[in-house]
Design a protein around this motif. Structure first.
Motif, short mmCIF file in Angstrom:
data_model
loop_
_atom_site.label_atom_id
_atom_site.label_comp_id
_atom_site.label_asym_id
_atom_site.label_seq_id
_atom_site.Cartn_x
_atom_site.Cartn_y
_atom_site.Cartn_z
N PRO A 47 -29.92 79.78 30.85
CA PRO A 47 -29.86 78.32 30.71
C PRO A 47 -28.52 77.74 31.12
O PRO A 47 -28.46 76.61 31.64
CB PRO A 47 -30.15 78.08 29.22
CG PRO A 47 -29.83 79.37 28.55
CD PRO A 47 -30.17 80.44 29.54
N CYS A 104 -31.38 72.90 27.41
CA CYS A 104 -30.63 74.10 27.80
C CYS A 104 -29.30 74.22 27.07
O CYS A 104 -28.74 75.32 26.99
CB CYS A 104 -30.39 74.10 29.31
SG CYS A 104 -31.81 74.55 30.31
N ALA A 108 -27.47 77.69 25.79
CA ALA A 108 -26.31 77.94 26.65
C ALA A 108 -25.02 78.10 25.84
O ALA A 108 -24.09 78.79 26.28
CB ALA A 108 -26.15 76.81 27.67
#
Length: 248
Positions: A47, A104, A108
């Motif tokens: 991501p 994301c 992440a």
């Protein structure tokens, strides 16, 4: 690691400091900590890559990015599916909706949590809420990640031209890639030592540590790329999946 006071300030200077550091590290299973950080990275990097590509397209022209990606896939080793993975990563990132990009952010930033937990264990420093603190500490890195990626992609046209031009040209390309990767990696590493890690590591020590650590990692990455160019069937132990073999 993250706390200067975690190491005894020996009167003998660097030699005693090195001995104290070795004694501190011997109290921990570094391989186990490394495996733990790798687990966090395996979740966070995909991501993060998609999000970085999406942000990069806000800064650079689509045609320029596409051209740079083509140069990148051209210089990647052909023994694995690395070129296809890079191309797919940029394709997915370029089509990412802003809602998906926002989603994301959560996975992440997981790498920040893994790093903070490992730093706290090495420094033997009590840390409250390492998950939240680690995640928030890496958010600023998400904003500069597109610039760092652009710096790496920016040299791929030169590397592509040097490929196949003889030993001297190949050596120049390796040196150029190693140097750029070294300088790019030094930025997030120095940030991680000073901001992500718990404690009070001074900026000067963090920058020196970041530059030194980045040199080792950049050298390893270049060695890994050279290794992938060897005529070896990396997928043989994994049912022919060369990408799986190379990754492992």
């Amino acid at each position: 690691m993250a706390e200067v006071g975690a190491l005894p300030q020996a009167e003998g200077g660097w030699r005693d400091t090195a001995v104290a550091t070795r004694g501190l590290l011997r109290r921990h299973d570094l391989f186990l900590l490394g495996a733990g950080v790798t687990f966090y990275a395996a979740i966070a990097l995909p991501p993060l890559a998609f999000l970085t590509v999406r942000l990069l397209l806000l800064l650079a022209d689509d045609g320029l990015v596409t051209s740079l990606v083509d140069d990148l896939t051209a210089v990647l080793p052909s023994a694995t599916d690395g070129a296809a993975v890079a191309d797919a990563t940029f394709t997915v990132g370029s089509r990412l909706s802003w809602w998906a990009a926002l989603a994301c952010v959560l996975p992440a930033t997981l790498y920040g949590e893994g790093l903070r937990r490992a730093y706290a264990r090495l420094a033997e420093t009590p840390d409250d809420a390492p998950g939240l603190r680690g995640r928030l500490a890496v958010v600023p890195l998400l904003l500069v990640a597109p610039l760092l990626l652009l710096a790496v992609l920016g040299i791929t046209p030169v590397l592509n031209r040097l490929a196949g031009e003889g030993l001297a040209a190949e050596a120049l390309g390796v040196w150029l890639a190693l140097t750029v990767n070294w300088l790019v990696l030094a930025v997030p590493l120095a940030w991680s030592f000073h901001i992500v890690a718990p404690g009070t590591m001074p900026w000067r020590a963090s920058v020196v540590g970041g530059v030194a650590t980045a040199a080792f990692i950049s050298g390893f990455l270049q060695g890994f790329v050279v290794f992938l160019r060897l005529p070896i069937d990396f997928g043989a132990p994994f049912a022919g999946a060369s990408l799986v073999g190379a990754t492992i």
